[in-house]
Design an enzyme around this catalytic site. Structure first.
Site, PDB file in Angstrom:
ATOM      1  N   TYR A  13     -11.484   4.539   3.581  1.00  0.00           N
ATOM      2  CA  TYR A  13     -11.086   4.252   2.217  1.00  0.00           C
ATOM      3  C   TYR A  13     -12.328   4.194   1.444  1.00  0.00           C
ATOM      4  O   TYR A  13     -12.297   4.605   0.280  1.00  0.00           O
ATOM      5  CB  TYR A  13     -10.068   3.267   2.142  1.00  0.00           C
ATOM      6  CG  TYR A  13      -8.733   3.367   3.046  1.00  0.00           C
ATOM      7  CD1 TYR A  13      -7.778   3.860   2.100  1.00  0.00           C
ATOM      8  CD2 TYR A  13      -8.571   3.229   4.248  1.00  0.00           C
ATOM      9  CE1 TYR A  13      -6.692   4.333   2.663  1.00  0.00           C
ATOM     10  CE2 TYR A  13      -7.395   3.391   4.927  1.00  0.00           C
ATOM     11  CZ  TYR A  13      -6.356   3.824   4.073  1.00  0.00           C
ATOM     12  OH  TYR A  13      -5.039   4.024   4.550  1.00  0.00           O
ATOM     13  N   ASN A  39      -0.176  10.437  -3.725  1.00  0.00           N
ATOM     14  CA  ASN A  39      -0.332  11.650  -3.719  1.00  0.00           C
ATOM     15  C   ASN A  39       0.875  12.455  -3.699  1.00  0.00           C
ATOM     16  O   ASN A  39       1.897  12.369  -2.615  1.00  0.00           O
ATOM     17  CB  ASN A  39      -1.101  12.234  -2.301  1.00  0.00           C
ATOM     18  CG  ASN A  39      -1.397  13.231  -1.744  1.00  0.00           C
ATOM     19  OD1 ASN A  39      -1.181  14.307  -2.653  1.00  0.00           O
ATOM     20  ND2 ASN A  39      -1.679  13.636  -0.786  1.00  0.00           N
ATOM     21  N   CYS A  88      -4.333  13.179   2.717  1.00  0.00           N
ATOM     22  CA  CYS A  88      -4.402  11.561   2.879  1.00  0.00           C
ATOM     23  C   CYS A  88      -4.161  11.326   4.332  1.00  0.00           C
ATOM     24  O   CYS A  88      -4.440   9.997   4.490  1.00  0.00           O
ATOM     25  CB  CYS A  88      -3.401  11.214   1.827  1.00  0.00           C
ATOM     26  SG  CYS A  88      -1.567  11.686   2.114  1.00  0.00           S
ATOM     27  N   HIS A  89      -3.708  12.127   5.332  1.00  0.00           N
ATOM     28  CA  HIS A  89      -3.523  11.590   6.512  1.00  0.00           C
ATOM     29  C   HIS A  89      -5.088  11.384   7.403  1.00  0.00           C
ATOM     30  O   HIS A  89      -5.106  10.801   8.176  1.00  0.00           O
ATOM     31  CB  HIS A  89      -2.946  12.427   7.555  1.00  0.00           C
ATOM     32  CG  HIS A  89      -3.124  13.979   7.533  1.00  0.00           C
ATOM     33  ND1 HIS A  89      -3.051  14.740   6.563  1.00  0.00           N
ATOM     34  CD2 HIS A  89      -4.015  14.157   8.118  1.00  0.00           C
ATOM     35  CE1 HIS A  89      -3.497  15.918   6.728  1.00  0.00           C
ATOM     36  NE2 HIS A  89      -4.136  15.668   7.762  1.00  0.00           N
ATOM     37  N   GLU A 110      -4.743  18.065  14.475  1.00  0.00           N
ATOM     38  CA  GLU A 110      -5.936  18.662  13.965  1.00  0.00           C
ATOM     39  C   GLU A 110      -7.276  18.420  15.172  1.00  0.00           C
ATOM     40  O   GLU A 110      -8.026  19.224  15.241  1.00  0.00           O
ATOM     41  CB  GLU A 110      -6.528  17.821  12.439  1.00  0.00           C
ATOM     42  CG  GLU A 110      -5.459  18.526  11.606  1.00  0.00           C
ATOM     43  CD  GLU A 110      -5.815  17.768  10.221  1.00  0.00           C
ATOM     44  OE1 GLU A 110      -7.083  17.105  10.049  1.00  0.00           O
ATOM     45  OE2 GLU A 110      -5.114  17.892   9.330  1.00  0.00           O
TER      46      GLU A 110
END
Length: 216
Positions: free
Chosen positions: A118, A141, A149-150, A176
């Site tokens: 952040y 979002n 945003c993850h 990912e």
């Protein structure tokens, strides 16, 4: 929303459950997860979506591009760099706000398999002291997954929060991380030990900061 927008809505299936996409001819408005199910911790095998999407003539170009992008994200991420990103026409991006700037930086700089804290994202958006405001931007979002945003985590390496639920955030990061050849926790969450892409490709330490666990 712009009163001139003629909205279109399409639904596709995914490993996370039903995803509804809405938008107009000018761009995408929202991505929403519906009927959320507990994500399967195994490799993603997204069902082929065409029969869920209706007739092609009912879809605007941004919706077509979004469906193709999401389908590739779940099933064949290696082709993502060659796919066009759909235009986004949500009102939040039509204002010069800090939230809009944060979301654009996140989309542009934090790539598949990477994470950012952040506090680091606040610095990228021009205000290093605004980690809590970054948490608010993540909550606002309108197009999650597309604007990732993850991928925003705590400086300590903790997951932080996620509007779609922590199980979904853990699944997305593990998805990912696995496909990018990066380590994951035994429980499936991405090990946020390196923050490349936006940060020059080198590992960064976990400094103590105000964003130790920002609430979204």
């Amino acid at each position: 929303m712009d009163k001139a927008c003629k909205m279109r809505y399409k639904t596709m299936d995914s490993p996370l459950g039903k995803i509804e996409i809405s938008g107009c001819a000018q761009g995408l408005h929202e991505i929403r997860l519906h009927d959320r199910k507990t994500p399967d911790p195994g490799p993603a095998e997204a069902p082929t979506p065409p029969e869920l999407l209706g007739c092609p003539e009912e879809m605007t170009e941004p919706l077509v591009q979004c469906v193709a992008w999401l389908d590739a994200y779940f099933r064949e991420p290696s082709v993502l760099p060659g796919l066009p990103l759909p235009a986004i026409h949500h009102p939040i991006f039509q204002r010069g706000s800090f939230t809009a700037r944060v979301l654009r930086k996140l989309l542009e700089l934090v790539k598949f398999g990477d994470t950012v804290s952040y506090q680091q994202l606040a610095a990228l958006a021009g205000n290093p002291k605004a980690a809590r405001a970054v948490g608010g931007a993540m909550r606002s979002n309108p197009v999650p997954i597309l604007i990732p945003c993850h991928r925003v985590v705590c400086s300590s390496g903790a997951m932080g929060n996620y509007t779609g639920g922590l199980a979904t955030k853990e699944w997305l990061l593990a998805h990912e991380g696995r496909l990018a050849g990066k380590p994951t926790y035994p429980g499936g969450s991405y090990l946020a030990g390196t923050r490349r892409g936006a940060l020059g490709g080198t590992p960064s330490p976990h400094p103590a900061g105000r964003d130790g666990c920002v609430r979204e």
